[in-house]
Design a protein around this motif. Structure first.
Motif, PDB file in Angstrom:
ATOM      1  N   PRO A 265      34.381  -6.933 -39.879  1.00  0.00           N
ATOM      2  CA  PRO A 265      34.454  -6.378 -38.519  1.00  0.00           C
ATOM      3  C   PRO A 265      33.072  -6.059 -37.966  1.00  0.00           C
ATOM      4  CG  PRO A 265      34.953  -4.661 -40.106  1.00  0.00           C
ATOM      5  CD  PRO A 265      34.726  -5.923 -40.907  1.00  0.00           C
ATOM      6  N   SER A 266      32.281  -7.104 -37.727  1.00  0.00           N
ATOM      7  CA  SER A 266      30.907  -6.896 -37.261  1.00  0.00           C
ATOM      8  C   SER A 266      30.446  -8.098 -36.453  1.00  0.00           C
ATOM      9  CB  SER A 266      29.965  -6.693 -38.454  1.00  0.00           C
ATOM     10  OG  SER A 266      29.841  -7.895 -39.203  1.00  0.00           O
ATOM     11  N   GLU A 267      29.278  -7.961 -35.844  1.00  0.00           N
ATOM     12  CA  GLU A 267      28.685  -9.036 -35.061  1.00  0.00           C
ATOM     13  C   GLU A 267      28.560 -10.290 -35.933  1.00  0.00           C
ATOM     14  OE1 GLU A 267      26.332 -11.271 -32.325  1.00  0.00           O
ATOM     15  OE2 GLU A 267      26.006 -10.980 -34.470  1.00  0.00           O
ATOM     16  N   PHE A 268      28.879 -11.453 -35.352  1.00  0.00           N
ATOM     17  CA  PHE A 268      29.029 -12.657 -36.173  1.00  0.00           C
ATOM     18  C   PHE A 268      27.739 -13.078 -36.864  1.00  0.00           C
ATOM     19  CE2 PHE A 268      27.146 -14.879 -32.629  1.00  0.00           C
ATOM     20  CZ  PHE A 268      26.699 -16.104 -33.119  1.00  0.00           C
ATOM     21  N   MET A 269      26.580 -12.759 -36.285  1.00  0.00           N
ATOM     22  CA  MET A 269      25.330 -13.222 -36.894  1.00  0.00           C
ATOM     23  C   MET A 269      24.988 -12.453 -38.172  1.00  0.00           C
ATOM     24  SD  MET A 269      22.939 -14.223 -33.610  1.00  0.00           S
ATOM     25  CE  MET A 269      23.258 -12.760 -32.637  1.00  0.00           C
ATOM     26  N   ALA A 270      25.734 -11.388 -38.470  1.00  0.00           N
ATOM     27  CA  ALA A 270      25.546 -10.689 -39.734  1.00  0.00           C
ATOM     28  C   ALA A 270      26.321 -11.326 -40.877  1.00  0.00           C
ATOM     29  CB  ALA A 270      25.976  -9.222 -39.585  1.00  0.00           C
ATOM     30  N   HIS A 271      27.249 -12.225 -40.565  1.00  0.00           N
ATOM     31  CA  HIS A 271      28.212 -12.673 -41.576  1.00  0.00           C
ATOM     32  C   HIS A 271      27.602 -13.548 -42.667  1.00  0.00           C
ATOM     33  CE1 HIS A 271      32.176 -11.722 -39.306  1.00  0.00           C
ATOM     34  NE2 HIS A 271      31.259 -10.783 -39.144  1.00  0.00           N
ATOM     35  N   SER A 272      26.644 -14.389 -42.328  1.00  0.00           N
ATOM     36  CA  SER A 272      26.037 -15.233 -43.366  1.00  0.00           C
ATOM     37  C   SER A 272      25.275 -14.381 -44.375  1.00  0.00           C
ATOM     38  CB  SER A 272      25.113 -16.274 -42.729  1.00  0.00           C
ATOM     39  OG  SER A 272      25.863 -17.205 -41.970  1.00  0.00           O
ATOM     40  N   ALA A 273      24.545 -13.381 -43.876  1.00  0.00           N
ATOM     41  CA  ALA A 273      23.822 -12.489 -44.791  1.00  0.00           C
ATOM     42  C   ALA A 273      24.804 -11.685 -45.641  1.00  0.00           C
ATOM     43  CB  ALA A 273      22.917 -11.553 -43.997  1.00  0.00           C
ATOM     44  N   LEU A 274      25.894 -11.219 -45.044  1.00  0.00           N
ATOM     45  CA  LEU A 274      26.904 -10.488 -45.812  1.00  0.00           C
ATOM     46  C   LEU A 274      27.538 -11.382 -46.878  1.00  0.00           C
ATOM     47  CD1 LEU A 274      28.567  -8.509 -42.887  1.00  0.00           C
ATOM     48  CD2 LEU A 274      27.501  -7.470 -44.910  1.00  0.00           C
ATOM     49  N   ALA A 275      27.818 -12.630 -46.517  1.00  0.00           N
ATOM     50  CA  ALA A 275      28.401 -13.567 -47.489  1.00  0.00           C
ATOM     51  C   ALA A 275      27.415 -13.868 -48.609  1.00  0.00           C
ATOM     52  CB  ALA A 275      28.835 -14.847 -46.787  1.00  0.00           C
ATOM     53  N   ALA A 276      26.118 -13.992 -48.266  1.00  0.00           N
ATOM     54  CA  ALA A 276      25.093 -14.225 -49.293  1.00  0.00           C
ATOM     55  C   ALA A 276      24.997 -13.021 -50.228  1.00  0.00           C
ATOM     56  CB  ALA A 276      23.745 -14.496 -48.634  1.00  0.00           C
ATOM     57  N   LEU A 277      25.086 -11.817 -49.654  1.00  0.00           N
ATOM     58  CA  LEU A 277      25.082 -10.604 -50.479  1.00  0.00           C
ATOM     59  C   LEU A 277      26.298 -10.574 -51.392  1.00  0.00           C
ATOM     60  CD1 LEU A 277      24.003  -7.808 -51.258  1.00  0.00           C
ATOM     61  CD2 LEU A 277      25.213  -6.884 -49.262  1.00  0.00           C
ATOM     62  N   ASP A 278      27.454 -10.953 -50.871  1.00  0.00           N
ATOM     63  CA  ASP A 278      28.665 -10.988 -51.701  1.00  0.00           C
ATOM     64  C   ASP A 278      28.507 -11.946 -52.874  1.00  0.00           C
ATOM     65  OD1 ASP A 278      30.032  -9.098 -50.236  1.00  0.00           O
ATOM     66  OD2 ASP A 278      31.162 -10.550 -49.037  1.00  0.00           O
ATOM     67  N   GLU A 279      27.817 -13.070 -52.633  1.00  0.00           N
ATOM     68  CA  GLU A 279      27.570 -14.017 -53.737  1.00  0.00           C
ATOM     69  C   GLU A 279      26.757 -13.348 -54.844  1.00  0.00           C
ATOM     70  OE1 GLU A 279      25.798 -17.678 -52.612  1.00  0.00           O
ATOM     71  OE2 GLU A 279      27.634 -18.492 -51.724  1.00  0.00           O
ATOM     72  N   ILE A 280      25.746 -12.608 -54.444  1.00  0.00           N
ATOM     73  CA  ILE A 280      24.911 -11.902 -55.435  1.00  0.00           C
ATOM     74  C   ILE A 280      25.741 -10.875 -56.196  1.00  0.00           C
ATOM     75  CG2 ILE A 280      22.953 -10.330 -55.710  1.00  0.00           C
ATOM     76  CD1 ILE A 280      21.711 -11.670 -53.224  1.00  0.00           C
ATOM     77  N   LEU A 281      26.593 -10.153 -55.454  1.00  0.00           N
ATOM     78  CA  LEU A 281      27.361  -9.064 -56.074  1.00  0.00           C
ATOM     79  C   LEU A 281      28.464  -9.564 -56.998  1.00  0.00           C
ATOM     80  CD1 LEU A 281      27.593  -6.595 -53.044  1.00  0.00           C
ATOM     81  CD2 LEU A 281      26.084  -6.452 -55.045  1.00  0.00           C
ATOM     82  N   THR A 282      28.861 -10.813 -56.858  1.00  0.00           N
ATOM     83  CA  THR A 282      29.834 -11.361 -57.809  1.00  0.00           C
ATOM     84  C   THR A 282      29.206 -11.609 -59.176  1.00  0.00           C
ATOM     85  OG1 THR A 282      29.395 -13.623 -57.063  1.00  0.00           O
ATOM     86  CG2 THR A 282      31.209 -12.453 -55.998  1.00  0.00           C
ATOM     87  N   GLU A 283      27.869 -11.736 -59.184  1.00  0.00           N
ATOM     88  CA  GLU A 283      27.151 -12.000 -60.437  1.00  0.00           C
ATOM     89  C   GLU A 283      26.512 -10.749 -61.022  1.00  0.00           C
ATOM     90  OE1 GLU A 283      27.186 -14.948 -61.873  1.00  0.00           O
ATOM     91  OE2 GLU A 283      28.309 -15.876 -60.231  1.00  0.00           O
ATOM     92  N   GLU A 284      26.152  -9.791 -60.174  1.00  0.00           N
ATOM     93  CA  GLU A 284      25.420  -8.603 -60.626  1.00  0.00           C
ATOM     94  C   GLU A 284      26.071  -7.332 -60.083  1.00  0.00           C
ATOM     95  OE1 GLU A 284      22.770  -8.460 -62.595  1.00  0.00           O
ATOM     96  OE2 GLU A 284      22.311 -10.596 -62.756  1.00  0.00           O
ATOM     97  N   ASP A 285      26.171  -6.323 -60.914  1.00  0.00           N
ATOM     98  CA  ASP A 285      26.661  -5.015 -60.485  1.00  0.00           C
ATOM     99  C   ASP A 285      25.450  -4.171 -60.084  1.00  0.00           C
ATOM    100  OD1 ASP A 285      28.160  -2.777 -59.998  1.00  0.00           O
ATOM    101  OD2 ASP A 285      28.397  -2.214 -62.103  1.00  0.00           O
ATOM    102  N   ILE A 286      25.257  -4.017 -58.784  1.00  0.00           N
ATOM    103  CA  ILE A 286      24.047  -3.356 -58.281  1.00  0.00           C
ATOM    104  C   ILE A 286      24.413  -2.065 -57.566  1.00  0.00           C
ATOM    105  CG2 ILE A 286      22.028  -3.614 -56.775  1.00  0.00           C
ATOM    106  CD1 ILE A 286      22.476  -6.646 -56.920  1.00  0.00           C
ATOM    107  N   ARG A 287      23.666  -1.013 -57.853  1.00  0.00           N
ATOM    108  CA  ARG A 287      23.789   0.231 -57.100  1.00  0.00           C
ATOM    109  C   ARG A 287      22.683   0.283 -56.054  1.00  0.00           C
ATOM    110  NH1 ARG A 287      23.244   5.211 -59.305  1.00  0.00           N
ATOM    111  NH2 ARG A 287      21.439   4.424 -60.477  1.00  0.00           N
ATOM    112  N   ALA A 288      22.978   0.916 -54.930  1.00  0.00           N
ATOM    113  CA  ALA A 288      21.987   1.008 -53.855  1.00  0.00           C
ATOM    114  C   ALA A 288      20.692   1.643 -54.357  1.00  0.00           C
ATOM    115  CB  ALA A 288      22.563   1.806 -52.688  1.00  0.00           C
ATOM    116  N   GLU A 289      20.812   2.627 -55.243  1.00  0.00           N
ATOM    117  CA  GLU A 289      19.638   3.350 -55.740  1.00  0.00           C
ATOM    118  C   GLU A 289      18.765   2.496 -56.658  1.00  0.00           C
ATOM    119  OE1 GLU A 289      22.414   6.045 -54.046  1.00  0.00           O
ATOM    120  OE2 GLU A 289      22.707   4.526 -55.608  1.00  0.00           O
ATOM    121  N   ASP A 290      19.306   1.353 -57.137  1.00  0.00           N
ATOM    122  CA  ASP A 290      18.537   0.472 -58.016  1.00  0.00           C
ATOM    123  C   ASP A 290      17.645  -0.499 -57.243  1.00  0.00           C
ATOM    124  OD1 ASP A 290      19.844   1.616 -60.185  1.00  0.00           O
ATOM    125  OD2 ASP A 290      21.444   0.100 -60.167  1.00  0.00           O
ATOM    126  N   ILE A 291      17.776  -0.508 -55.920  1.00  0.00           N
ATOM    127  CA  ILE A 291      17.117  -1.528 -55.105  1.00  0.00           C
ATOM    128  C   ILE A 291      15.776  -1.029 -54.576  1.00  0.00           C
ATOM    129  CG2 ILE A 291      17.302  -2.878 -52.983  1.00  0.00           C
ATOM    130  CD1 ILE A 291      20.354  -2.863 -53.398  1.00  0.00           C
TER     131      ILE A 291
END
Length: 451
Positions: A265-291
């Motif tokens: 539920p966001s502006e469409f130009m954010a979706h590719s970056a969100l999908a790329a982030l989801d790809e990363i998160l399927t492989e790695e369990d990351i906490r915001a504080e680790d970044i």
């Protein structure tokens, strides 16, 4: 050179509309239309909980009207213009509807509540509604491919004055002269400026107000008021594309297949970056504080949702148009649903801290791919020194990577489940599935859930 367009655009749209009315409907396009109807009704139901919707319903003028239609939610019969405003706002408020992108970008699903309201007011069938929806997608798609509204400071709701009038005129069975004059009247007065600073409730209402004005234009034209035949073409000159020539509107595939359905539920130009982030998160369990930091490479236009103000969203409208917020919220909350745009979630201290470590830049290589793709590359550097990266050119929901009917159905059930009991949600699903055999008024009655 543009003056030739000026003399002909309204005339050509009128001629196409009258031909379209007599054409047999493409069966696959009908299925796609139902899929988009279901998606749009789902996000409209979910939109009921947004505070701005209550403000809009409080503003209703319930005066007498020749045409009336049912408002989503209350089921109350309102003057047609007000039903269009209320139902259109519900479809738009969460930025969860579809998107059609090319030279410009638009959300043609906003025509679906408009068509439903018009068909309800005129006592028309679901088949006639589908025809109206398909015409709207073809017309709006052509404008999106040929007119640079957004990049020249105009909201795409500006061209809704032409599209809504063409659709309404077809549903009214207007003749050529009547339809041309309705369009000439409406296209003279519906120029909608694009807000480039703070996002407000007008993001929700811009299209709905433009659509409602098409009804007023119809009344005026029927009373004998005349408009300027070159109004549309002056807009072409203002938006920097006076070379556009109105082309035959029947492509190899109806333009409704070129629309993309949103999984976030966001502006469409954010979706590719969100999908790329989801790809990363399927492989790695990351906490915001680790970044330690996040770098996002995008095509040029996508930097519009990563301006300085995008790092300090002040409301729901600004947060769903903020790429840094969407990425940070996805990492902090573990998901990105409508809940992440409520209760001032954008003020969360962890989200703010992570947003400050996000950098977004345009990449010439990615810009060269737009609009055939809308690519984004997300690169994350962790505090332990590791680097993670993901790239997506066509996120889920993109017309080149479409959501299946089952995925749209799941989205509808999730959205409708926020407001409706399962029994009522499934009644809407069944009604949409067979809508060409029903009156639109029957389907509209199912969209009532409160007094």
């Amino acid at each position: 050179k543009g003056l030739n367009v000026a003399a002909n655009t309204i005339r050509d749209i009128v001629d196409y509309t009258l031909k379209f009315k007599e054409q047999p409907l493409n069966e696959d396009a009908v299925k796609q239309a139902k899929k988009l109807v279901l998606d749009t009704l789902g996000v409209s139901i979910s939109g009921w909980k947004e505070p701005s919707i209550a403000k809009i319903y409080r503003a209703i003028d319930r005066g007498d009207s020749t045409w009336t239609a049912q408002a989503f939610g209350t089921g109350e019969r309102l003057p047609l213009e007000w039903a269009i405003i209320c139902n259109g706002a519900l479809a738009r408020v969460q930025d969860y509807m579809d998107v059609y992108y090319d030279l410009d970008a638009s959300h043609p699903a906003e025509y679906i509540p408009f068509v439903f309201c018009c068909c309800d007011a005129l006592g028309l069938s679901g088949e006639q509604a589908i025809r109206g929806i398909l015409l709207a997608y073809d017309l709006q798609g052509w404008f999106t491919e040929n007119m640079r509204c957004n990049r020249n400071g105009w909201h795409y709701a500006t061209v809704a004055s032409a599209v809504c009038t063409a659709v309404f005129g077809m549903l009214l069975s207007c003749d050529r002269e009547q339809l041309a004059n309705m369009m000439a009247v409406n296209c003279c007065c519906n120029y909608t400026s694009l807000g480039i600073g703070a996002q407000t409730d007008m993001k929700t209402l811009a299209f709905a107000l433009s659509a409602a004005n098409s009804v007023k234009a119809a009344r005026l034209a029927m009373a004998g008021i005349q408009g300027s035949a070159d109004a549309l073409d002056n807009l072409f000159r203002m938006t920097g594309n006076s070379d556009a020539i109105f082309s035959p509107l029947v492509p190899e595939q109806p333009r409704i297949f070129r629309t993309s359905i949103k999984p976030y539920p966001s502006e469409f130009m954010a979706h590719s970056a969100l999908a790329a982030l989801d790809e990363i998160l399927t492989e790695e369990d990351i906490r915001a504080e680790d970044i330690a930091g996040i770098h996002i490479a995008v095509h040029d236009w996508a930097t519009w949702i990563a301006r300085e103000c995008s790092y300090h969203p002040m409301n729901r409208e600004e947060s769903d148009h903020s790429l840094p917020y969407c990425i940070a919220a996805r990492l902090v909350f573990g998901t990105l649903t409508t809940a992440q745009f409520q209760d001032k979630a954008w003020e969360n201290s962890r989200v703010k801290a992570l947003m400050s470590r996000i950098k977004v830049e345009a990449d010439p290589g990615l810009e060269a791919l737009y609009p055939k793709a809308r690519p984004a590359v997300v690169s994350i550097t962790l505090k332990d020194g590791r680097k993670l990266s993901g790239r997506v050119d066509h996120p889920l929901g993109d017309y080149q990577n479409p959501m299946s009917y089952a995925q749209v159905l799941e989205k509808f059930c999730r959205c409708a489940g926020e407001i409706l009991p399962d029994e009522k949600a499934h009644a809407i699903i069944d009604a949409v599935d067979s809508m060409e055999t029903k009156q639109v008024t029957e389907l509209m009655r199912l969209m009532r859930w409160t007094d």
